[in-house]
Design a protein around this motif. Structure first.
Motif, PDB file in Angstrom:
ATOM      1  N   GLN A  94      16.020  33.968  54.680  1.00 46.48           N
ATOM      2  CA  GLN A  94      15.507  32.896  55.532  1.00 46.48           C
ATOM      3  C   GLN A  94      15.427  31.564  54.800  1.00 46.48           C
ATOM      4  N   SER A  95      16.368  31.347  53.886  1.00 48.72           N
ATOM      5  CA  SER A  95      16.461  30.076  53.171  1.00 48.72           C
ATOM      6  C   SER A  95      17.189  29.022  53.993  1.00 48.72           C
ATOM      7  N   ILE A  96      17.816  29.449  55.064  1.00 46.72           N
ATOM      8  CA  ILE A  96      18.509  28.531  55.976  1.00 46.72           C
ATOM      9  C   ILE A  96      17.821  28.620  57.327  1.00 46.72           C
ATOM     10  N   THR A  97      17.491  27.463  57.887  1.00 52.68           N
ATOM     11  CA  THR A  97      16.747  27.450  59.147  1.00 52.68           C
ATOM     12  C   THR A  97      17.520  26.815  60.301  1.00 52.68           C
ATOM     13  N   LYS A  98      18.635  26.159  59.996  1.00 53.90           N
ATOM     14  CA  LYS A  98      19.436  25.523  61.040  1.00 53.90           C
ATOM     15  C   LYS A  98      20.915  25.754  60.721  1.00 53.90           C
ATOM     16  N   PHE A  99      21.707  26.010  61.773  1.00 55.06           N
ATOM     17  CA  PHE A  99      23.124  26.315  61.619  1.00 55.06           C
ATOM     18  C   PHE A  99      23.957  25.362  62.464  1.00 55.06           C
ATOM     19  N   ILE A 100      24.982  24.799  61.855  1.00 54.51           N
ATOM     20  CA  ILE A 100      25.851  23.846  62.549  1.00 54.51           C
ATOM     21  C   ILE A 100      27.305  24.239  62.319  1.00 54.51           C
ATOM     22  N   ALA A 101      28.066  24.311  63.405  1.00 56.52           N
ATOM     23  CA  ALA A 101      29.515  24.487  63.321  1.00 56.52           C
ATOM     24  C   ALA A 101      30.130  23.095  63.481  1.00 56.52           C
ATOM     25  N   GLN A 102      30.784  22.615  62.437  1.00 58.15           N
ATOM     26  CA  GLN A 102      31.365  21.271  62.424  1.00 58.15           C
ATOM     27  C   GLN A 102      32.875  21.378  62.526  1.00 58.15           C
ATOM     28  N   GLU A 103      33.459  20.736  63.556  1.00 57.68           N
ATOM     29  CA  GLU A 103      34.907  20.800  63.747  1.00 57.68           C
ATOM     30  C   GLU A 103      35.638  20.106  62.601  1.00 57.68           C
ATOM     31  N   SER A 104      36.712  20.720  62.146  1.00 55.00           N
ATOM     32  CA  SER A 104      37.539  20.161  61.084  1.00 55.00           C
ATOM     33  C   SER A 104      38.305  18.943  61.602  1.00 55.00           C
ATOM     34  N   GLU A 105      38.402  17.917  60.771  1.00 55.02           N
ATOM     35  CA  GLU A 105      39.204  16.751  61.130  1.00 55.02           C
ATOM     36  C   GLU A 105      40.688  17.044  60.956  1.00 55.02           C
ATOM     37  N   ILE A 106      41.013  18.023  60.106  1.00 53.05           N
ATOM     38  CA  ILE A 106      42.409  18.367  59.826  1.00 53.05           C
ATOM     39  C   ILE A 106      42.950  19.392  60.816  1.00 53.05           C
ATOM     40  N   TYR A 107      42.123  20.393  61.152  1.00 50.66           N
ATOM     41  CA  TYR A 107      42.549  21.498  62.024  1.00 50.66           C
ATOM     42  C   TYR A 107      41.717  21.495  63.302  1.00 50.66           C
ATOM     43  N   PRO A 108      42.247  20.920  64.383  1.00 53.07           N
ATOM     44  CA  PRO A 108      41.499  20.898  65.647  1.00 53.07           C
ATOM     45  C   PRO A 108      41.136  22.312  66.107  1.00 53.07           C
ATOM     46  N   LEU A 109      39.962  22.440  66.678  1.00 47.50           N
ATOM     47  CA  LEU A 109      39.423  23.695  67.194  1.00 47.50           C
ATOM     48  C   LEU A 109      39.162  24.739  66.113  1.00 47.50           C
ATOM     49  N   LYS A 110      39.066  24.304  64.862  1.00 48.14           N
ATOM     50  CA  LYS A 110      38.626  25.142  63.750  1.00 48.14           C
ATOM     51  C   LYS A 110      37.338  24.522  63.215  1.00 48.14           C
ATOM     52  N   PHE A 111      36.365  25.356  62.899  1.00 51.11           N
ATOM     53  CA  PHE A 111      35.037  24.865  62.571  1.00 51.11           C
ATOM     54  C   PHE A 111      34.548  25.384  61.230  1.00 51.11           C
ATOM     55  N   SER A 112      33.911  24.518  60.462  1.00 50.53           N
ATOM     56  CA  SER A 112      33.246  24.892  59.221  1.00 50.53           C
ATOM     57  C   SER A 112      31.794  25.188  59.547  1.00 50.53           C
ATOM     58  N   LEU A 113      31.171  26.011  58.716  1.00 47.49           N
ATOM     59  CA  LEU A 113      29.786  26.408  58.939  1.00 47.49           C
ATOM     60  C   LEU A 113      28.874  25.757  57.906  1.00 47.49           C
ATOM     61  N   VAL A 114      27.853  25.080  58.408  1.00 49.03           N
ATOM     62  CA  VAL A 114      26.853  24.432  57.564  1.00 49.03           C
ATOM     63  C   VAL A 114      25.495  25.050  57.871  1.00 49.03           C
ATOM     64  N   GLY A 115      24.778  25.413  56.827  1.00 47.32           N
ATOM     65  CA  GLY A 115      23.411  25.914  56.970  1.00 47.32           C
ATOM     66  C   GLY A 115      22.461  24.938  56.296  1.00 47.32           C
ATOM     67  N   ILE A 116      21.335  24.673  56.923  1.00 46.06           N
ATOM     68  CA  ILE A 116      20.412  23.655  56.417  1.00 46.06           C
ATOM     69  C   ILE A 116      19.023  24.244  56.195  1.00 46.06           C
ATOM     70  N   ASN A 117      18.421  23.852  55.072  1.00 44.61           N
ATOM     71  CA  ASN A 117      17.033  24.156  54.776  1.00 44.61           C
ATOM     72  C   ASN A 117      16.313  22.811  54.768  1.00 44.61           C
ATOM     73  N   HIS A 118      15.625  22.496  55.867  1.00 51.28           N
ATOM     74  CA  HIS A 118      14.981  21.188  56.013  1.00 51.28           C
ATOM     75  C   HIS A 118      13.851  20.973  55.008  1.00 51.28           C
ATOM     76  N   GLN A 119      13.070  22.008  54.738  1.00 50.64           N
ATOM     77  CA  GLN A 119      11.916  21.838  53.845  1.00 50.64           C
ATOM     78  C   GLN A 119      12.331  21.435  52.435  1.00 50.64           C
ATOM     79  N   GLN A 120      13.403  22.052  51.941  1.00 53.93           N
ATOM     80  CA  GLN A 120      13.839  21.748  50.576  1.00 53.93           C
ATOM     81  C   GLN A 120      14.950  20.707  50.526  1.00 53.93           C
TER      82      GLN A 120
END
Length: 85
Positions: free
Chosen positions: A20-46
């Motif tokens: 539970q070190s990650i509290t938010k998840f974002i799929a960010q679309e690649s600028e190079i490959y349309p309709l392909k997404f990178s995964l970002v996990g965020i820990n807001h507290q730290q």
């Protein structure tokens, strides 16, 4: 003070989700490959962010949304955001 980004492999990302070190998840679309997404996990507290990279090199790992959703579901994640480029 900004957010510190780390590039991690899938296994490390999974461990961060399990602890539970990650509290938010974002799929960010690649600028190079349309309709392909990178995964970002965020820990807001730290003020930390983790982005998944390939195991063999430092390039960002990308998924189609259906495959990314399946990966997150396997980790028990049911709520995530999608951002298009």
């Amino acid at each position: 003070m900004g957010v510190t980004f780390y590039r991690v492999k899938e296994g490390e990302f999974s461990r961060l989700v399990e602890t539970q070190s990650i509290t938010k998840f974002i799929a960010q679309e690649s600028e190079i490959y349309p309709l392909k997404f990178s995964l970002v996990g965020i820990n807001h507290q730290q003020k930390l962010a983790y982005i998944v990279r390939h195991g063999r090199n430092d390039e960002l790992r990308t998924w189609r949304l259906d495959n990314l959703g399946a990966f997150l579901k396997k980790l028990g994640v049911t709520n995530w955001e999608v951002q298009q480029s």
